[in-house]
Scaffold this motif. Structure first.
Motif, PDB file in Angstrom:
ATOM      1  N   HIS A 159       1.053  -1.139   0.294  1.00  0.00           N
ATOM      2  CA  HIS A 159       0.317   0.213   0.194  1.00  0.00           C
ATOM      3  C   HIS A 159       1.172   1.208   0.231  1.00  0.00           C
ATOM      4  O   HIS A 159       1.650   1.175   0.813  1.00  0.00           O
ATOM      5  N   ILE A 160       0.789   1.845  -1.564  1.00  0.00           N
ATOM      6  CA  ILE A 160       1.597   3.664  -1.910  1.00  0.00           C
ATOM      7  C   ILE A 160       0.591   3.925  -1.543  1.00  0.00           C
ATOM      8  O   ILE A 160      -0.277   4.817  -2.376  1.00  0.00           O
ATOM      9  N   ASP A 161       1.089   5.398  -0.186  1.00  0.00           N
ATOM     10  CA  ASP A 161       0.260   6.807  -0.095  1.00  0.00           C
ATOM     11  C   ASP A 161       1.032   7.559  -0.528  1.00  0.00           C
ATOM     12  O   ASP A 161       2.170   8.426  -0.279  1.00  0.00           O
ATOM     13  N   THR A 162       0.746   8.654  -1.478  1.00  0.00           N
ATOM     14  CA  THR A 162       1.122   9.984  -1.983  1.00  0.00           C
ATOM     15  C   THR A 162       0.182  11.162  -2.566  1.00  0.00           C
ATOM     16  O   THR A 162      -0.885  10.642  -1.956  1.00  0.00           O
ATOM     17  N   ALA A 163       0.461  12.320  -3.461  1.00  0.00           N
ATOM     18  CA  ALA A 163      -0.436  12.799  -2.828  1.00  0.00           C
ATOM     19  C   ALA A 163      -0.304  13.967  -4.238  1.00  0.00           C
ATOM     20  O   ALA A 163       0.985  14.086  -3.934  1.00  0.00           O
ATOM     21  N   GLN A 164      -1.160  15.006  -4.783  1.00  0.00           N
ATOM     22  CA  GLN A 164      -0.583  15.873  -5.458  1.00  0.00           C
ATOM     23  C   GLN A 164       0.245  17.138  -5.093  1.00  0.00           C
ATOM     24  O   GLN A 164       1.457  17.797  -5.536  1.00  0.00           O
ATOM     25  N   MET A 165      -0.344  17.384  -3.513  1.00  0.00           N
ATOM     26  CA  MET A 165       0.522  18.399  -3.062  1.00  0.00           C
ATOM     27  C   MET A 165       1.759  17.639  -2.214  1.00  0.00           C
ATOM     28  O   MET A 165       2.650  18.883  -1.869  1.00  0.00           O
ATOM     29  N   TYR A 166       2.285  16.765  -2.583  1.00  0.00           N
ATOM     30  CA  TYR A 166       3.556  15.647  -2.152  1.00  0.00           C
ATOM     31  C   TYR A 166       4.378  16.321  -2.825  1.00  0.00           C
ATOM     32  O   TYR A 166       6.054  16.533  -2.695  1.00  0.00           O
ATOM     33  N   GLN A 167       3.827  16.935  -4.095  1.00  0.00           N
ATOM     34  CA  GLN A 167       5.562  17.069  -5.280  1.00  0.00           C
ATOM     35  C   GLN A 167       6.135  15.940  -5.422  1.00  0.00           C
ATOM     36  O   GLN A 167       7.394  16.151  -6.065  1.00  0.00           O
ATOM     37  N   ASN A 168       5.992  14.682  -5.276  1.00  0.00           N
ATOM     38  CA  ASN A 168       6.505  13.543  -5.780  1.00  0.00           C
ATOM     39  C   ASN A 168       5.933  12.754  -6.341  1.00  0.00           C
ATOM     40  O   ASN A 168       6.147  11.291  -6.516  1.00  0.00           O
ATOM     41  N   GLU A 169       4.617  12.434  -7.192  1.00  0.00           N
ATOM     42  CA  GLU A 169       3.928  11.202  -7.707  1.00  0.00           C
ATOM     43  C   GLU A 169       5.152  10.744  -8.363  1.00  0.00           C
ATOM     44  O   GLU A 169       4.873   9.496  -9.203  1.00  0.00           O
ATOM     45  N   GLU A 170       6.034  11.427  -9.405  1.00  0.00           N
ATOM     46  CA  GLU A 170       6.686  10.808 -10.247  1.00  0.00           C
ATOM     47  C   GLU A 170       7.714   9.783 -10.108  1.00  0.00           C
ATOM     48  O   GLU A 170       7.637   8.910 -10.873  1.00  0.00           O
TER      49      GLU A 170
END
Length: 283
Positions: free
Chosen positions: A46-57
């Motif tokens: 389970h991996i959690d990211t967000a647009q706000m974190y600026q690390n999706e790429e």
């Protein structure tokens, strides 16, 4: 819950792993890639990211390089506050898929319910934004949809004005911040609860003799006790580190169980310096 591979079943039948690897504040490209790969190596799915974190790429690159088939991973992202509204939400969710280099997301959340300087009309704002998530869910690009940091009024607004109920609500939860009314409303509506910032109380507990006795009893760290508390409350728990050993340690919480008395002790802790739910830093 007895292992890192355990899951909860969302209201639409999708299974979500009970422990997630979070990537908040992980903005260094290599740290983000390596963090995902190390988490997967330990057994996180389970991996959690967000647009706000600026690390999706970078998170997407870690997913590509981790060696695990895509269908065995559960990937979440969340909507930036600046991207509310039907058209903007649709457009930027597509952009998130491109950055992550994925055909679909297992879960997508509205990150925060109230956008600053939106004229105060957060109710219609959330209804319009939620409709975009519903449509992308129907199209198969989002396997599950939900919200984050939604309290009772925000949840009720969506529940009363949607055709698809949120499947998840990701909120701040740890000893000292229990959000009981919100937790109760989620459970009444079959909304799975995710807890973020589970380790916030750590700096207050180093001199707590009762907690230290628990740590000694189980041979565990205070961090592991806090994560176990969250899991035993039935929360999908999100934890974060860029250090391989700590990533592994955070997952080593399934070989012991806190007693009812110990759970009650943690439930009763208060910390004056911790923010109230209304004042949480955006993350």
């Amino acid at each position: 819950m007895t292992s890192l591979s355990d899951t909860y079943t969302l209201s639409n039948g999708v299974k979500i792993p009970i422990l997630g690897y979070g990537t908040w504040q992980v903005t260094d490209p290599q740290e983000a890639v390596d963090g995902v790969k190390n988490a997967v190596k330990v057994g996180y799915r389970h991996i959690d990211t967000a647009q706000m974190y600026q690390n999706e790429e970078f998170v997407g690159k870690g997913i590509k390089e981790c060696g695990i088939p895509r269908e065995e991973l559960f990937v979440t992202s969340k909507l930036n506050n600046m991207n509310h509204g039907y058209d903007s939400a649709r457009k930027t969710i597509e952009e998130s898929l491109e950055k992550l280099d994925l055909d679909y997301l297992d879960l997508f959340l509205i990150h925060w319910p109230v956008v600053k300087n939106n004229g105060g009309d957060w109710k219609q704002d959330n209804i319009d934004t939620w409709r975009a998530l519903e449509d992308l869910y129907d199209e198969g690009k989002l396997k599950a949809i939900g919200v984050s940091n939604f309290a009772v009024p925000h949840l009720n607004n969506i529940l009363e004005n949607s055709r698809i109920k949120p499947m998840v609500n990701q909120i701040r939860l740890h000893p000292g911040v229990l959000q009981k009314e919100t937790v109760e409303l989620n459970r009444e509506n079959d909304i799975v609860i995710e807890g973020w910032s589970p380790l916030s109380p750590m700096k207050y507990l180093g001199e707590d003799t009762t907690v230290q006795e628990m740590a000694d009893k189980y041979g565990k760290s205070i961090a592991q006790l806090l994560l176990r508390w969250s899991v035993q409350h039935g929360f999908v728990t999100l934890t974060k580190s860029v250090h391989a050993e700590r990533i592994k340690s955070n997952a080593d919480i399934f070989d012991f169980e806190l007693t009812d008395e110990e759970m009650t002790y943690f439930d009763g802790l208060t910390f004056d310096e911790l923010s109230t739910p209304e004042d949480f830093q955006e993350r």
